[in-house]
Design a protein around this motif. Structure first.
Motif, PDB file in Angstrom:
ATOM      1  N   MET A   1      36.724  22.674  42.058  1.00 30.30           N
ATOM      2  CA  MET A   1      36.811  23.589  40.935  1.00 30.30           C
ATOM      3  C   MET A   1      36.953  25.031  41.419  1.00 30.30           C
ATOM      4  N   ARG A   2      36.244  25.364  42.478  1.00 32.94           N
ATOM      5  CA  ARG A   2      36.309  26.723  43.018  1.00 32.94           C
ATOM      6  C   ARG A   2      37.735  27.092  43.426  1.00 32.94           C
ATOM      7  N   ASP A   3      38.444  26.141  44.026  1.00 32.66           N
ATOM      8  CA  ASP A   3      39.827  26.401  44.429  1.00 32.66           C
ATOM      9  C   ASP A   3      40.721  26.630  43.222  1.00 32.66           C
ATOM     10  N   VAL A   4      40.503  25.869  42.165  1.00 30.57           N
ATOM     11  CA  VAL A   4      41.299  26.012  40.944  1.00 30.57           C
ATOM     12  C   VAL A   4      41.104  27.400  40.343  1.00 30.57           C
ATOM     13  N   ILE A   5      39.860  27.845  40.284  1.00 29.49           N
ATOM     14  CA  ILE A   5      39.565  29.169  39.720  1.00 29.49           C
ATOM     15  C   ILE A   5      40.130  30.266  40.623  1.00 29.49           C
ATOM     16  N   GLY A   6      39.973  30.115  41.923  1.00 26.45           N
ATOM     17  CA  GLY A   6      40.518  31.094  42.864  1.00 26.45           C
ATOM     18  C   GLY A   6      42.032  31.187  42.776  1.00 26.45           C
ATOM     19  N   ASP A   7      42.701  30.042  42.639  1.00 27.65           N
ATOM     20  CA  ASP A   7      44.157  30.033  42.495  1.00 27.65           C
ATOM     21  C   ASP A   7      44.577  30.718  41.201  1.00 27.65           C
ATOM     22  N   ALA A   8      43.839  30.458  40.119  1.00 26.17           N
ATOM     23  CA  ALA A   8      44.138  31.090  38.832  1.00 26.17           C
ATOM     24  C   ALA A   8      43.934  32.600  38.918  1.00 26.17           C
ATOM     25  N   ALA A   9      42.883  33.030  39.597  1.00 24.43           N
ATOM     26  CA  ALA A   9      42.627  34.461  39.774  1.00 24.43           C
ATOM     27  C   ALA A   9      43.777  35.112  40.537  1.00 24.43           C
ATOM     28  N   GLY A  10      44.247  34.444  41.570  1.00 23.83           N
ATOM     29  CA  GLY A  10      45.384  34.957  42.335  1.00 23.83           C
ATOM     30  C   GLY A  10      46.637  35.046  41.493  1.00 23.83           C
ATOM     31  N   LYS A  11      46.864  34.050  40.670  1.00 23.48           N
ATOM     32  CA  LYS A  11      48.037  34.042  39.801  1.00 23.48           C
ATOM     33  C   LYS A  11      47.976  35.195  38.793  1.00 23.48           C
ATOM     34  N   ILE A  12      46.797  35.422  38.233  1.00 23.54           N
ATOM     35  CA  ILE A  12      46.635  36.528  37.283  1.00 23.54           C
ATOM     36  C   ILE A  12      46.798  37.870  37.992  1.00 23.54           C
ATOM     37  N   TRP A  13      46.221  38.011  39.170  1.00 25.40           N
ATOM     38  CA  TRP A  13      46.335  39.264  39.919  1.00 25.40           C
ATOM     39  C   TRP A  13      47.807  39.568  40.205  1.00 25.40           C
ATOM     40  N   HIS A  14      48.545  38.569  40.669  1.00 27.42           N
ATOM     41  CA  HIS A  14      49.972  38.770  40.961  1.00 27.42           C
ATOM     42  C   HIS A  14      50.760  39.091  39.692  1.00 27.42           C
ATOM     43  N   TYR A  15      50.424  38.425  38.598  1.00 27.18           N
ATOM     44  CA  TYR A  15      51.104  38.704  37.329  1.00 27.18           C
ATOM     45  C   TYR A  15      50.894  40.161  36.926  1.00 27.18           C
ATOM     46  N   LEU A  16      49.652  40.620  36.958  1.00 27.28           N
ATOM     47  CA  LEU A  16      49.354  42.004  36.581  1.00 27.28           C
ATOM     48  C   LEU A  16      49.973  42.992  37.554  1.00 27.28           C
ATOM     49  N   ASN A  17      49.999  42.678  38.816  1.00 30.97           N
ATOM     50  CA  ASN A  17      50.596  43.540  39.827  1.00 30.97           C
ATOM     51  C   ASN A  17      52.092  43.714  39.583  1.00 30.97           C
ATOM     52  N   GLU A  18      52.754  42.653  39.159  1.00 33.55           N
ATOM     53  CA  GLU A  18      54.202  42.695  38.936  1.00 33.55           C
ATOM     54  C   GLU A  18      54.576  43.223  37.556  1.00 33.55           C
ATOM     55  N   ASN A  19      53.722  42.988  36.542  1.00 30.28           N
ATOM     56  CA  ASN A  19      54.082  43.288  35.161  1.00 30.28           C
ATOM     57  C   ASN A  19      53.262  44.385  34.495  1.00 30.28           C
ATOM     58  N   GLY A  20      52.207  44.836  35.132  1.00 33.30           N
ATOM     59  CA  GLY A  20      51.365  45.863  34.538  1.00 33.30           C
ATOM     60  C   GLY A  20      50.368  45.281  33.547  1.00 33.30           C
ATOM     61  N   ASP A  21      49.754  46.156  32.767  1.00 39.86           N
ATOM     62  CA  ASP A  21      48.717  45.767  31.810  1.00 39.86           C
ATOM     63  C   ASP A  21      49.230  44.687  30.862  1.00 39.86           C
ATOM     64  N   ALA A  22      48.329  43.776  30.492  1.00 42.36           N
ATOM     65  CA  ALA A  22      48.713  42.705  29.568  1.00 42.36           C
ATOM     66  C   ALA A  22      47.489  42.189  28.836  1.00 42.36           C
ATOM     67  N   SER A  23      47.736  41.634  27.669  1.00 45.18           N
ATOM     68  CA  SER A  23      46.653  41.025  26.902  1.00 45.18           C
ATOM     69  C   SER A  23      46.308  39.666  27.497  1.00 45.18           C
ATOM     70  N   VAL A  24      45.111  39.207  27.183  1.00 41.60           N
ATOM     71  CA  VAL A  24      44.668  37.899  27.664  1.00 41.60           C
ATOM     72  C   VAL A  24      45.597  36.809  27.129  1.00 41.60           C
ATOM     73  N   SER A  25      45.990  36.914  25.866  1.00 39.60           N
ATOM     74  CA  SER A  25      46.865  35.885  25.299  1.00 39.60           C
ATOM     75  C   SER A  25      48.238  35.890  25.954  1.00 39.60           C
ATOM     76  N   LYS A  26      48.767  37.052  26.280  1.00 44.84           N
ATOM     77  CA  LYS A  26      50.067  37.133  26.955  1.00 44.84           C
ATOM     78  C   LYS A  26      49.981  36.529  28.360  1.00 44.84           C
TER      79      LYS A  26
END
Length: 65
Positions: A1-26
């Motif tokens: 489970m820890r790996d799944v959460i860590g991977d999701a955190a990385g995916k969100i970090w990269h998304y925000l880094n590339e796209n800027g601020d975003a809503s949770v739903s987006k």
């Protein structure tokens, strides 16, 4: 489970880094992550002090520090 959460955190970090601020739903829609994964990953990023959350009305906007 820890790996799944860590991977999701990385995916969100990269998304925000590339796209800027975003809503949770987006972020949930555009990353393809489930709501629970996104919420857990937000907690992970907050614990690592890498995330800002601004609430305007009912919408939460996430951004990187």
């Amino acid at each position: 489970m820890r790996d799944v959460i860590g991977d999701a955190a990385g995916k969100i970090w990269h998304y925000l880094n590339e796209n800027g601020d975003a809503s949770v739903s987006k972020i949930t829609t555009e990353t393809g992550l489930g709501k629970n994964e996104v919420q857990r990953a937000i907690g992970w990023l907050l614990k690592e002090d890498k995330l800002n959350i601004e609430t305007i009305g009912r919408a939460e906007t996430l951004s990187l520090k």
